[in-house]
Design a protein around this motif. Structure first.
Motif, PDB file in Angstrom:
ATOM      1  N   GLU A  39       0.844  -1.192   0.000  1.00 39.18           N
ATOM      2  CA  GLU A  39       0.000   0.000   0.000  1.00 39.18           C
ATOM      3  C   GLU A  39       0.879   1.241   0.000  1.00 39.18           C
ATOM      4  OE1 GLU A  39      -3.307   2.018   3.021  1.00 39.18           O
ATOM      5  OE2 GLU A  39      -2.511   0.033   3.456  1.00 39.18           O
ATOM      6  N   THR A  40       0.425   2.297  -0.670  1.00 42.28           N
ATOM      7  CA  THR A  40       1.101   3.595  -0.596  1.00 42.28           C
ATOM      8  C   THR A  40       0.255   4.511   0.268  1.00 42.28           C
ATOM      9  OG1 THR A  40       0.013   4.420  -2.590  1.00 42.28           O
ATOM     10  CG2 THR A  40       2.142   3.325  -2.883  1.00 42.28           C
ATOM     11  N   MET A  41       0.920   5.357   1.040  1.00 46.50           N
ATOM     12  CA  MET A  41       0.218   6.258   1.965  1.00 46.50           C
ATOM     13  C   MET A  41       1.096   7.477   2.205  1.00 46.50           C
ATOM     14  SD  MET A  41       0.789   3.953   5.343  1.00 46.50           S
ATOM     15  CE  MET A  41       0.560   2.439   4.463  1.00 46.50           C
ATOM     16  N   SER A  42       0.649   8.372   3.056  1.00 43.14           N
ATOM     17  CA  SER A  42       1.460   9.523   3.436  1.00 43.14           C
ATOM     18  C   SER A  42       1.348   9.741   4.934  1.00 43.14           C
ATOM     19  CB  SER A  42       1.030  10.775   2.677  1.00 43.14           C
ATOM     20  OG  SER A  42      -0.321  11.065   2.962  1.00 43.14           O
ATOM     21  N   ASP A  43       2.434  10.269   5.509  1.00 41.86           N
ATOM     22  CA  ASP A  43       2.498  10.554   6.943  1.00 41.86           C
ATOM     23  C   ASP A  43       2.577  12.064   7.108  1.00 41.86           C
ATOM     24  OD1 ASP A  43       2.862  10.457   9.675  1.00 41.86           O
ATOM     25  OD2 ASP A  43       4.998  10.012   9.537  1.00 41.86           O
ATOM     26  N   LYS A  44       1.659  12.630   7.874  1.00 44.33           N
ATOM     27  CA  LYS A  44       1.621  14.071   8.075  1.00 44.33           C
ATOM     28  C   LYS A  44       1.942  14.454   9.522  1.00 44.33           C
ATOM     29  CE  LYS A  44      -1.880  14.298   4.577  1.00 44.33           C
ATOM     30  NZ  LYS A  44      -3.259  13.937   4.431  1.00 44.33           N
ATOM     31  N   SER A  45       2.453  13.516  10.332  1.00 44.88           N
ATOM     32  CA  SER A  45       2.659  13.761  11.755  1.00 44.88           C
ATOM     33  C   SER A  45       3.775  14.757  12.044  1.00 44.88           C
ATOM     34  CB  SER A  45       2.940  12.446  12.484  1.00 44.88           C
ATOM     35  OG  SER A  45       4.132  11.879  12.014  1.00 44.88           O
ATOM     36  N   SER A  46       4.742  14.904  11.143  1.00 45.23           N
ATOM     37  CA  SER A  46       5.862  15.813  11.385  1.00 45.23           C
ATOM     38  C   SER A  46       5.582  17.228  10.882  1.00 45.23           C
ATOM     39  CB  SER A  46       7.126  15.276  10.709  1.00 45.23           C
ATOM     40  OG  SER A  46       6.959  15.264   9.312  1.00 45.23           O
ATOM     41  N   GLY A  47       4.404  17.470  10.354  1.00 49.38           N
ATOM     42  CA  GLY A  47       4.063  18.779   9.821  1.00 49.38           C
ATOM     43  C   GLY A  47       4.244  18.869   8.323  1.00 49.38           C
ATOM     44  N   ARG A  48       4.957  17.924   7.748  1.00 52.18           N
ATOM     45  CA  ARG A  48       5.142  17.858   6.297  1.00 52.18           C
ATOM     46  C   ARG A  48       4.576  16.537   5.804  1.00 52.18           C
ATOM     47  NH1 ARG A  48      10.436  20.687   4.310  1.00 52.18           N
ATOM     48  NH2 ARG A  48      10.621  22.265   5.907  1.00 52.18           N
ATOM     49  N   VAL A  49       4.179  16.515   4.569  1.00 42.93           N
ATOM     50  CA  VAL A  49       3.662  15.285   3.981  1.00 42.93           C
ATOM     51  C   VAL A  49       4.860  14.445   3.519  1.00 42.93           C
ATOM     52  CG1 VAL A  49       2.252  14.286   2.162  1.00 42.93           C
ATOM     53  CG2 VAL A  49       1.540  16.407   3.259  1.00 42.93           C
ATOM     54  N   VAL A  50       4.982  13.237   4.086  1.00 41.32           N
ATOM     55  CA  VAL A  50       6.070  12.329   3.746  1.00 41.32           C
ATOM     56  C   VAL A  50       5.460  11.073   3.126  1.00 41.32           C
ATOM     57  CG1 VAL A  50       8.002  10.983   4.646  1.00 41.32           C
ATOM     58  CG2 VAL A  50       7.443  13.193   5.665  1.00 41.32           C
ATOM     59  N   PRO A  51       5.820  10.746   1.886  1.00 43.83           N
ATOM     60  CA  PRO A  51       5.276   9.521   1.270  1.00 43.83           C
ATOM     61  C   PRO A  51       5.833   8.283   1.980  1.00 43.83           C
ATOM     62  CG  PRO A  51       6.782  10.618  -0.237  1.00 43.83           C
ATOM     63  CD  PRO A  51       6.668  11.473   0.955  1.00 43.83           C
ATOM     64  N   MET A  52       4.942   7.365   2.334  1.00 43.65           N
ATOM     65  CA  MET A  52       5.311   6.144   3.038  1.00 43.65           C
ATOM     66  C   MET A  52       4.774   4.946   2.262  1.00 43.65           C
ATOM     67  SD  MET A  52       6.932   7.093   5.791  1.00 43.65           S
ATOM     68  CE  MET A  52       6.878   5.711   6.901  1.00 43.65           C
ATOM     69  N   LEU A  53       5.402   3.798   2.489  1.00 43.51           N
ATOM     70  CA  LEU A  53       4.980   2.556   1.850  1.00 43.51           C
ATOM     71  C   LEU A  53       4.782   1.488   2.909  1.00 43.51           C
ATOM     72  CD1 LEU A  53       7.653   2.470  -0.981  1.00 43.51           C
ATOM     73  CD2 LEU A  53       5.299   3.261  -1.182  1.00 43.51           C
ATOM     74  N   LYS A  54       3.730   0.705   2.766  1.00 40.97           N
ATOM     75  CA  LYS A  54       3.523  -0.475   3.588  1.00 40.97           C
ATOM     76  C   LYS A  54       4.050  -1.632   2.759  1.00 40.97           C
ATOM     77  CE  LYS A  54      -0.144  -2.889   6.052  1.00 40.97           C
ATOM     78  NZ  LYS A  54      -1.585  -2.883   6.314  1.00 40.97           N
ATOM     79  N   VAL A  55       5.108  -2.321   3.254  1.00 44.43           N
ATOM     80  CA  VAL A  55       5.787  -3.341   2.457  1.00 44.43           C
ATOM     81  C   VAL A  55       5.877  -4.662   3.205  1.00 44.43           C
ATOM     82  CG1 VAL A  55       7.155  -1.637   1.201  1.00 44.43           C
ATOM     83  CG2 VAL A  55       8.103  -2.686   3.238  1.00 44.43           C
ATOM     84  N   LYS A  56       5.991  -5.736   2.450  1.00 47.70           N
ATOM     85  CA  LYS A  56       6.195  -7.095   2.980  1.00 47.70           C
ATOM     86  C   LYS A  56       7.551  -7.568   2.475  1.00 47.70           C
ATOM     87  CE  LYS A  56       4.658 -11.265   4.373  1.00 47.70           C
ATOM     88  NZ  LYS A  56       5.230 -11.635   5.610  1.00 47.70           N
ATOM     89  N   PRO A  57       8.578  -7.692   3.367  1.00 46.84           N
ATOM     90  CA  PRO A  57       9.897  -8.152   2.928  1.00 46.84           C
ATOM     91  C   PRO A  57       9.840  -9.547   2.313  1.00 46.84           C
ATOM     92  CG  PRO A  57      10.018  -7.216   5.125  1.00 46.84           C
ATOM     93  CD  PRO A  57       8.561  -7.334   4.778  1.00 46.84           C
ATOM     94  N   THR A  58      10.673  -9.779   1.290  1.00 40.83           N
ATOM     95  CA  THR A  58      10.719 -11.076   0.632  1.00 40.83           C
ATOM     96  C   THR A  58      11.708 -12.016   1.300  1.00 40.83           C
ATOM     97  OG1 THR A  58      12.435 -10.362  -0.901  1.00 40.83           O
ATOM     98  CG2 THR A  58      10.139 -10.082  -1.608  1.00 40.83           C
ATOM     99  N   GLY A  59      12.639 -11.471   2.095  1.00 43.38           N
ATOM    100  CA  GLY A  59      13.665 -12.292   2.733  1.00 43.38           C
ATOM    101  C   GLY A  59      14.995 -12.229   2.018  1.00 43.38           C
ATOM    102  N   ARG A  60      15.037 -11.594   0.858  1.00 38.13           N
ATOM    103  CA  ARG A  60      16.303 -11.438   0.146  1.00 38.13           C
ATOM    104  C   ARG A  60      16.940 -10.125   0.573  1.00 38.13           C
ATOM    105  NH1 ARG A  60      14.460 -13.652  -5.691  1.00 38.13           N
ATOM    106  NH2 ARG A  60      12.751 -12.211  -5.330  1.00 38.13           N
ATOM    107  N   ASP A  61      18.061 -10.237   1.283  1.00 41.16           N
ATOM    108  CA  ASP A  61      18.770  -9.082   1.822  1.00 41.16           C
ATOM    109  C   ASP A  61      20.258  -9.228   1.561  1.00 41.16           C
ATOM    110  OD1 ASP A  61      16.492  -7.879   3.309  1.00 41.16           O
ATOM    111  OD2 ASP A  61      16.618  -9.720   4.468  1.00 41.16           O
ATOM    112  N   SER A  62      20.961  -8.094   1.514  1.00 48.59           N
ATOM    113  CA  SER A  62      22.411  -8.151   1.443  1.00 48.59           C
ATOM    114  C   SER A  62      22.953  -8.398   2.852  1.00 48.59           C
ATOM    115  CB  SER A  62      22.964  -6.838   0.881  1.00 48.59           C
ATOM    116  OG  SER A  62      22.690  -5.777   1.772  1.00 48.59           O
ATOM    117  N   GLY A  63      24.191  -8.817   2.943  1.00 49.78           N
ATOM    118  CA  GLY A  63      24.813  -9.035   4.243  1.00 49.78           C
ATOM    119  C   GLY A  63      24.867 -10.496   4.619  1.00 49.78           C
TER     120      GLY A  63
END
Length: 90
Positions: A39-63
């Motif tokens: 899902e795409t959304m926005s966060d306005k709690s800091s006084g500015r509109v910040v685009p946020m994403l709701k994501v589900k990790p796949t498990g593929r990571d570096s490291g």
């Protein structure tokens, strides 16, 4: 006025079902993680509109250390890049 589209830093549109790569923390280090956008959304709690994403990790990571959980997360859309589309969204 129409809805504005959300895009990554390369200009690719971020939509639900897109596979993204984003930086994530592991201890005091940073790694690259892969996730599917739910899902795409926005966060306005800091006084500015910040685009946020709701994501589900796949498990593929570096490291060397494996990810402990594949729980749904909220990440900022500022440093993500779209790398493909999931099979469910095609």
């Amino acid at each position: 006025m129409g809805k504005s589209r959300l895009s990554d830093f390369t200009g690719a549109e971020i939509v639900p079902g897109a596979i993204i790569a984003f930086p994530s923390r592991q201890g005091n280090r940073v790694r690259n993680s892969e996730a599917v956008v739910l899902e795409t959304m926005s966060d306005k709690s800091s006084g500015r509109v910040v685009p946020m994403l709701k994501v589900k990790p796949t498990g593929r990571d570096s490291g060397f250390i494996a990810r402990k959980t594949l729980a749904v997360q909220h990440v900022s859309a500022e440093h993500v890049v779209v790398i493909g589309m999931s099979e469910e969204s095609k």
